[in-house]
Design a protein around this motif. Structure first.
Motif, PDB file in Angstrom:
ATOM      1  N   PRO A 132      15.879  18.976  26.970  1.00 21.35           N
ATOM      2  CA  PRO A 132      15.900  17.869  27.839  1.00 21.35           C
ATOM      3  C   PRO A 132      16.314  18.304  29.429  1.00 21.35           C
ATOM      4  O   PRO A 132      17.100  19.124  29.567  1.00 21.35           O
ATOM      5  CB  PRO A 132      16.957  17.018  27.421  1.00 21.35           C
ATOM      6  CG  PRO A 132      17.877  17.800  26.618  1.00 21.35           C
ATOM      7  CD  PRO A 132      17.114  18.968  25.851  1.00 21.35           C
ATOM      8  N   ARG A 133      15.528  17.708  30.205  1.00 20.46           N
ATOM      9  CA  ARG A 133      15.768  18.040  31.769  1.00 20.46           C
ATOM     10  C   ARG A 133      16.911  17.036  32.202  1.00 20.46           C
ATOM     11  O   ARG A 133      16.952  15.917  31.969  1.00 20.46           O
ATOM     12  CB  ARG A 133      14.617  17.835  32.499  1.00 20.46           C
ATOM     13  CG  ARG A 133      13.645  18.748  32.115  1.00 20.46           C
ATOM     14  CD  ARG A 133      12.472  18.624  33.183  1.00 20.46           C
ATOM     15  NE  ARG A 133      11.473  19.559  32.966  1.00 20.46           N
ATOM     16  CZ  ARG A 133      10.168  19.813  33.693  1.00 20.46           C
ATOM     17  NH1 ARG A 133      10.072  19.049  34.505  1.00 20.46           N
ATOM     18  NH2 ARG A 133       9.385  20.716  33.308  1.00 20.46           N
ATOM     19  N   PRO A 134      17.979  17.571  33.180  1.00 22.51           N
ATOM     20  CA  PRO A 134      18.684  16.591  33.692  1.00 22.51           C
ATOM     21  C   PRO A 134      18.160  15.660  34.767  1.00 22.51           C
ATOM     22  O   PRO A 134      17.136  15.964  35.268  1.00 22.51           O
ATOM     23  CB  PRO A 134      19.773  17.582  34.324  1.00 22.51           C
ATOM     24  CG  PRO A 134      18.908  18.784  34.544  1.00 22.51           C
ATOM     25  CD  PRO A 134      17.931  18.740  33.532  1.00 22.51           C
ATOM     26  N   ALA A 135      18.659  14.315  34.508  1.00 24.62           N
ATOM     27  CA  ALA A 135      18.167  13.472  35.544  1.00 24.62           C
ATOM     28  C   ALA A 135      18.415  13.797  36.993  1.00 24.62           C
ATOM     29  O   ALA A 135      19.493  14.178  37.190  1.00 24.62           O
ATOM     30  CB  ALA A 135      18.785  12.167  34.956  1.00 24.62           C
ATOM     31  N   PRO A 136      17.480  13.524  37.786  1.00 23.12           N
ATOM     32  CA  PRO A 136      17.822  13.762  39.067  1.00 23.12           C
ATOM     33  C   PRO A 136      18.992  12.773  39.672  1.00 23.12           C
ATOM     34  O   PRO A 136      19.094  11.602  39.330  1.00 23.12           O
ATOM     35  CB  PRO A 136      16.637  13.340  39.845  1.00 23.12           C
ATOM     36  CG  PRO A 136      15.951  12.771  38.961  1.00 23.12           C
ATOM     37  CD  PRO A 136      16.195  12.974  37.789  1.00 23.12           C
ATOM     38  N   SER A 137      19.737  13.403  40.447  1.00 21.87           N
ATOM     39  CA  SER A 137      21.100  12.673  40.946  1.00 21.87           C
ATOM     40  C   SER A 137      20.465  11.621  42.126  1.00 21.87           C
ATOM     41  O   SER A 137      19.524  12.170  42.960  1.00 21.87           O
ATOM     42  CB  SER A 137      21.977  13.458  41.619  1.00 21.87           C
ATOM     43  OG  SER A 137      21.590  14.306  42.720  1.00 21.87           O
ATOM     44  N   PRO A 138      21.025  10.458  42.267  1.00 21.67           N
ATOM     45  CA  PRO A 138      20.403   9.514  43.089  1.00 21.67           C
ATOM     46  C   PRO A 138      20.927   9.971  44.619  1.00 21.67           C
ATOM     47  O   PRO A 138      22.173  10.253  44.778  1.00 21.67           O
ATOM     48  CB  PRO A 138      20.932   8.271  42.548  1.00 21.67           C
ATOM     49  CG  PRO A 138      22.169   8.528  41.688  1.00 21.67           C
ATOM     50  CD  PRO A 138      21.683   9.960  41.207  1.00 21.67           C
ATOM     51  N   VAL A 139      20.224   9.661  45.319  1.00 25.07           N
ATOM     52  CA  VAL A 139      20.682   9.705  46.746  1.00 25.07           C
ATOM     53  C   VAL A 139      21.443   8.620  47.472  1.00 25.07           C
ATOM     54  O   VAL A 139      20.918   7.382  47.340  1.00 25.07           O
ATOM     55  CB  VAL A 139      19.364  10.065  47.927  1.00 25.07           C
ATOM     56  CG1 VAL A 139      19.893  10.158  49.047  1.00 25.07           C
ATOM     57  CG2 VAL A 139      18.546  11.158  47.314  1.00 25.07           C
TER      58      VAL A 139
END
Length: 173
Positions: free
Chosen positions: A148-155
């Motif tokens: 599983p890929r980590p979710a991108p952190s929101p800006v």
């Protein structure tokens, strides 16, 4: 009088010292003009190619030309008698004449035999048939599930007008 003699002697010695030099050079020739020549994986140009060399020993010479088989040969450049200590110092510095050490190598390139497409396809089919006759594995490997890929952190987006920096500072008179 002695100063002038000393200056003249120094000039003569400097001229003699500047005159002595060993010029080491490769000349690579081939039966195919414009074949690309490499010495120790460094391109030196198209044949006939000339290049200086610094040391005696082993060099790898490669010639490449489209339509011809590539030649790669390791050659040994033997040191001459004047390259051994202490004679090397005399040849480089004290000897009043130029020494030219030119090493010539000639390579004969062979035309490449064209590979027919039918031969490649029949070899591939034979390999496929051989693979079909191999016995099945007792315990076949199971595919691994993808990581599983980590979710991108929101800006973070500024929500209030105070948090947005001003581009042009306000000036009051």
């Amino acid at each position: 009088m002695t100063t002038a003699r000393t200056v003249r002697l120094a000039a003569v010695l400097a001229g003699l010292a500047a005159a002595g030099c060993v010029d080491r050079r490769f000349v690579i020739e081939s039966n195919v003009p414009n074949a690309q020549v490499y010495i120790d994986n460094k391109s030196i140009g198209a044949a006939p190619a000339h290049a200086p060399f610094e040391y005696y020993g082993y060099y790898t010479i490669k010639l490449v030309h489209p339509g011809y088989e590539t030649i790669e040969e390791r050659v040994h450049v033997r040191a001459p008698w004047y390259a051994y200590p202490p004679l090397d110092f005399a040849a480089e510095v004290l000897w009043p004449f130029h020494i030219r050490d030119t090493r010539r190598y000639y390579f004969k390139l062979q035309e490449a035999t064209p590979t027919r497409t039918d031969d490649i396809l029949s070899a591939a089919e034979a390999l496929r048939q051989r693979g079909m006759t191999l016995p099945q594995a007792d315990r076949p490997a199971e595919p691994r599930p993808p990581k599983p890929r980590p979710a991108p952190s929101p800006v973070p987006v500024p929500t209030t007008p105070d948090s947005v920096p001003s581009v042009v500072p306000s000036v009051t008179p």
